[in-house]
Design an enzyme around this catalytic site. Structure first.
Site, PDB file in Angstrom:
ATOM      1  N   ARG A  72     115.685 111.172  53.651  1.00 39.87           N
ATOM      2  CA  ARG A  72     115.859 110.146  54.690  1.00 39.87           C
ATOM      3  C   ARG A  72     114.508 109.618  55.183  1.00 39.87           C
ATOM      4  O   ARG A  72     114.085 109.914  56.297  1.00 39.87           O
ATOM      5  CB  ARG A  72     116.618 110.743  55.886  1.00 39.87           C
ATOM      6  CG  ARG A  72     117.971 111.363  55.580  1.00 39.87           C
ATOM      7  CD  ARG A  72     118.758 111.642  56.859  1.00 39.87           C
ATOM      8  NE  ARG A  72     118.042 112.476  57.803  1.00 39.87           N
ATOM      9  CZ  ARG A  72     118.224 113.791  57.948  1.00 39.87           C
ATOM     10  NH1 ARG A  72     119.109 114.433  57.224  1.00 39.87           N
ATOM     11  NH2 ARG A  72     117.519 114.459  58.842  1.00 39.87           N
TER      12      ARG A  72
ATOM     13  N   CYS B 104      98.393  91.327  80.290  1.00 41.05           N
ATOM     14  CA  CYS B 104      99.471  90.735  81.095  1.00 41.05           C
ATOM     15  C   CYS B 104     100.782  90.777  80.310  1.00 41.05           C
ATOM     16  O   CYS B 104     100.828  91.270  79.189  1.00 41.05           O
ATOM     17  CB  CYS B 104      99.141  89.288  81.445  1.00 41.05           C
ATOM     18  SG  CYS B 104      97.500  89.033  82.137  1.00 41.05           S
ATOM     19  N   MET B 105     101.838  90.228  80.909  1.00 36.76           N
ATOM     20  CA  MET B 105     103.135  90.249  80.215  1.00 36.76           C
ATOM     21  C   MET B 105     103.101  89.400  78.945  1.00 36.76           C
ATOM     22  O   MET B 105     103.674  89.794  77.929  1.00 36.76           O
ATOM     23  CB  MET B 105     104.239  89.764  81.159  1.00 36.76           C
ATOM     24  CG  MET B 105     105.632  90.000  80.606  1.00 36.76           C
ATOM     25  SD  MET B 105     106.932  89.369  81.680  1.00 36.76           S
ATOM     26  CE  MET B 105     106.825  90.448  83.085  1.00 36.76           C
ATOM     27  N   ASP B 106     102.420  88.262  79.012  1.00 39.23           N
ATOM     28  CA  ASP B 106     102.508  87.302  77.909  1.00 39.23           C
ATOM     29  C   ASP B 106     101.166  86.906  77.326  1.00 39.23           C
ATOM     30  O   ASP B 106     101.122  86.143  76.371  1.00 39.23           O
ATOM     31  CB  ASP B 106     103.200  86.018  78.401  1.00 39.23           C
ATOM     32  CG  ASP B 106     104.390  86.345  79.279  1.00 39.23           C
ATOM     33  OD1 ASP B 106     105.346  86.922  78.755  1.00 39.23           O
ATOM     34  OD2 ASP B 106     104.327  86.070  80.495  1.00 39.23           O
TER      35      ASP B 106
ATOM     36  N   ARG C 233     119.281 118.868  69.788  1.00 43.22           N
ATOM     37  CA  ARG C 233     119.572 117.472  70.164  1.00 43.22           C
ATOM     38  C   ARG C 233     121.078 117.273  70.016  1.00 43.22           C
ATOM     39  O   ARG C 233     121.809 117.458  70.979  1.00 43.22           O
ATOM     40  CB  ARG C 233     118.747 116.525  69.283  1.00 43.22           C
ATOM     41  CG  ARG C 233     118.790 115.092  69.737  1.00 43.22           C
ATOM     42  CD  ARG C 233     117.719 114.237  69.088  1.00 43.22           C
ATOM     43  NE  ARG C 233     117.896 114.058  67.649  1.00 43.22           N
ATOM     44  CZ  ARG C 233     117.093 113.311  66.889  1.00 43.22           C
ATOM     45  NH1 ARG C 233     116.058 112.681  67.437  1.00 43.22           N
ATOM     46  NH2 ARG C 233     117.300 113.185  65.587  1.00 43.22           N
TER      47      ARG C 233
ATOM     48  N   TYR D  48      94.551  90.606  86.183  1.00 40.14           N
ATOM     49  CA  TYR D  48      95.128  91.318  87.341  1.00 40.14           C
ATOM     50  C   TYR D  48      94.313  92.558  87.692  1.00 40.14           C
ATOM     51  O   TYR D  48      93.880  93.300  86.811  1.00 40.14           O
ATOM     52  CB  TYR D  48      96.535  91.810  87.003  1.00 40.14           C
ATOM     53  CG  TYR D  48      97.574  90.726  86.855  1.00 40.14           C
ATOM     54  CD1 TYR D  48      97.902  89.900  87.920  1.00 40.14           C
ATOM     55  CD2 TYR D  48      98.252  90.568  85.655  1.00 40.14           C
ATOM     56  CE1 TYR D  48      98.887  88.925  87.776  1.00 40.14           C
ATOM     57  CE2 TYR D  48      99.229  89.605  85.503  1.00 40.14           C
ATOM     58  CZ  TYR D  48      99.541  88.778  86.571  1.00 40.14           C
ATOM     59  OH  TYR D  48     100.511  87.822  86.429  1.00 40.14           O
TER      60      TYR D  48
ATOM     61  N   LYS E 208     116.867 102.342  61.612  1.00 42.18           N
ATOM     62  CA  LYS E 208     117.173 102.292  63.054  1.00 42.18           C
ATOM     63  C   LYS E 208     116.098 101.512  63.807  1.00 42.18           C
ATOM     64  O   LYS E 208     115.002 101.287  63.283  1.00 42.18           O
ATOM     65  CB  LYS E 208     117.295 103.713  63.604  1.00 42.18           C
ATOM     66  CG  LYS E 208     116.040 104.549  63.456  1.00 42.18           C
ATOM     67  CD  LYS E 208     116.330 106.028  63.677  1.00 42.18           C
ATOM     68  CE  LYS E 208     115.057 106.843  63.529  1.00 42.18           C
ATOM     69  NZ  LYS E 208     115.321 108.288  63.523  1.00 42.18           N
TER      70      LYS E 208
ATOM     71  N   HIS F  21     118.056 118.243  60.844  1.00 47.01           N
ATOM     72  CA  HIS F  21     116.864 117.432  61.118  1.00 47.01           C
ATOM     73  C   HIS F  21     115.718 118.322  61.591  1.00 47.01           C
ATOM     74  O   HIS F  21     115.919 119.199  62.432  1.00 47.01           O
ATOM     75  CB  HIS F  21     117.205 116.383  62.180  1.00 47.01           C
ATOM     76  CG  HIS F  21     116.144 115.349  62.376  1.00 47.01           C
ATOM     77  ND1 HIS F  21     115.652 114.574  61.340  1.00 47.01           N
ATOM     78  CD2 HIS F  21     115.473 114.947  63.480  1.00 47.01           C
ATOM     79  CE1 HIS F  21     114.730 113.744  61.815  1.00 47.01           C
ATOM     80  NE2 HIS F  21     114.599 113.956  63.104  1.00 47.01           N
TER      81      HIS F  21
HETATM   82  C1  PLP Z   1     114.584 108.850  62.511  1.00 48.86           C
HETATM   83  C2  PLP Z   1     115.205 109.831  61.628  1.00 48.86           C
HETATM   84  C3  PLP Z   1     114.717 110.030  60.329  1.00 48.86           C
HETATM   85  C4  PLP Z   1     113.457 109.370  59.793  1.00 48.86           C
HETATM   86  O1  PLP Z   1     112.318 109.972  60.396  1.00 48.86           O
HETATM   87  P1  PLP Z   1     110.859 109.589  59.902  1.00 48.86           P
HETATM   88  O2  PLP Z   1     109.982 110.597  60.539  1.00 48.86           O
HETATM   89  O3  PLP Z   1     110.592 108.211  60.396  1.00 48.86           O
HETATM   90  O4  PLP Z   1     110.879 109.652  58.424  1.00 48.86           O
HETATM   91  C5  PLP Z   1     115.418 110.887  59.507  1.00 48.86           C
HETATM   92  N1  PLP Z   1     116.522 111.525  59.951  1.00 48.86           N
HETATM   93  C6  PLP Z   1     116.998 111.377  61.207  1.00 48.86           C
HETATM   94  C7  PLP Z   1     118.204 112.134  61.641  1.00 48.86           C
HETATM   95  C8  PLP Z   1     116.347 110.546  62.083  1.00 48.86           C
HETATM   96  O5  PLP Z   1     116.808 110.411  63.332  1.00 48.86           O
END
Ligand code: PLP
Length: 400
Positions: free
Chosen positions: A234, A325-327, A149, A278, A51, A178
């Site tokens: 995961r 700064c931005m850039d 969540r 700035y 992601k 999770h």
């Molecule tokens: C982001 C995420 C992970 C991975 O988490 P890490 O801490 O980066 O290993 C696993 N499962 C779900 C549902 C997540 O949203």
């Protein structure tokens, strides 16, 4: 057909054509980190989490490498990420971990993306949409064991699981939860969440039903909670070679895959009492050498790190000074030496010195995850490897 604007990767051979601020991703480090995670979890399946542009490393190139390495599944957060991967030719199963919204379900089905069902209502919507299209939707059921969540609360899971048995056009391939605190010093609440998930899973045993693929372990749980490995793990941040927190044991040896660097583009001598950037937040007390580096918060180098960050030039550590700064931003060399064109390391190693994503997180008051995902698409990504044919594996052809 939807189209999504994602800044294309630049992959010119000639360094001088691309801006000097670049992210360099070491594919060999990613491959070694995956191998280390696989050794840790044994026969379990692995679903790398890609992601947020693969935690800043580049969604499609990282996915291509993961597919080449034969991962079982790929996890992303939102539908668009899944579609981009399919459009890039990725054939590995893809689970979209986030919720579904509006009229998205037919797109999930069209692109063969596995859906997360997070309520009875959504599950039934998926079933109906699949029925209307005459297909079977692949679904993973999301159980909320303490994150609050998305997902069905563990204490209300039975009707949800029963409903899933009634859906004719849904294949319940997986069930997952999770952790909220697997990276904290105290594992108590993580164990509590684990027990809640196990209780939900007993539904299948009690009715002698086949158990779908179970998964719960993020990076922190991979490092310290083998009981949570179940059928699939995961890993997110660990794949990229960064540990989820300072509290977790480093039971899997990984190394950072990402280097963020730029170059000196301007050199000057600044007079004492002449403030920099700035807001005039910093001024030298004696004559000093200042260089300008073409990176800023517009690339994701947090402004909150102003007057706190360090960079590496010629193997030495120097302080960033004045507001970022931005850039662009300025670095105080004091009486050190640097020339236009010298490499400036923002994250990574130079000589004996090293700056980590965790260092930037400390300066910015955040976590390494945000540092990595905040490096935006304006920064060209370059891929390097001693083992793989980078051009063939990850870089799409350059369009003139
Ligand atoms: C982001 C995420 C992970 C991975 O988490 P890490 O801490 O980066 O290993 C696993 N499962 C779900 C549902 C997540 O949203």
């Amino acid at each position: 057909m939807p189209t999504f604007a994602y800044t294309p990767l630049l992959s010119y051979e000639d360094d001088g054509l691309v801006r000097p601020t670049q992210v360099v991703v070491d594919l060999d480090a990613l491959a070694d980190n995956l191998a280390a995670i696989r050794r840790r979890v044994g026969a379990r399946q692995v679903m790398p989490i890609l992601k947020a542009n693969a935690y800043g490393h580049g969604l499609v190139p990282v996915a291509r490498l993961m597919e080449h390495l034969g991962v079982d599944y790929i996890g992303v957060a939102v539908l668009e990420e899944g579609i981009l991967l399919r459009q890039a030719g990725i054939r590995t199963p893809i689970l979209v971990l986030g919720g579904i919204w509006g009229n998205q379900i037919p797109l999930f089905l069209k692109y063969d993306l596995t859906l997360t069902a997070s309520s009875v209502e959504k599950l039934e919507q998926i079933d109906q949409a699949a029925a209307a299209l005459g297909v079977t939707a692949k679904v993973h059921l999301k159980i909320d064991t303490g994150m609050e969540r998305i997902g069905v609360h563990y204490y209300s899971a039975t009707p949800f699981l029963e409903a899933s048995l009634r859906c004719r056009h849904v294949q319940v391939e997986g069930i997952f939860s999770h952790f909220a605190n697997a990276d904290a010093a105290d594992l108590g609440s993580a164990r509590q969440q684990l027990a809640r998930f196990q209780e939900v899973l007993s539904f299948y045993e009690k009715r002698s039903l086949p158990v779908p693929m179970r998964h719960m372990a993020n990076s922190a749980a991979i490092l310290r909670l083998p009981e949570a490995f179940f059928d699939l793990v995961r890993p997110g941040i660990l794949l990229y070679g960064v540990y989820p927190s300072a509290e977790v044991p480093r039971s899997v040896a990984v190394r950072p895959a990402l280097t963020w660097k730029s170059r000196v583009v301007y050199f000057k001598v600044t007079q004492p009492g002449h403030p920099v950037s700035y807001g005039w937040t910093w001024a030298p007390q004696r004559l000093t050498r200042i260089v300008t580096v073409p990176v800023g918060y517009g690339d994701g180098y947090f402004r909150a790190m102003s007057n706190k960050a360090h960079v590496l030039i010629r193997g030495r550590r120097y302080r960033q000074v004045g507001r970022i700064c931005m850039d662009q931003m300025m670095v105080n060399l004091e009486w050190g030496t640097a020339y236009n064109g010298d490499e400036v390391v923002l994250i990574g190693q130079q000589g004996e010195e090293r700056i980590t994503a965790e260092d930037l997180a400390a300066w910015a008051g955040t976590i390494a995850y945000e540092v990595l995902t905040n490096i935006n698409t304006r920064v060209p990504r370059r891929y390097v490897s001693q083992r793989y044919d980078v051009q063939r594996l990850v870089q799409p052809p350059v369009l003139e």
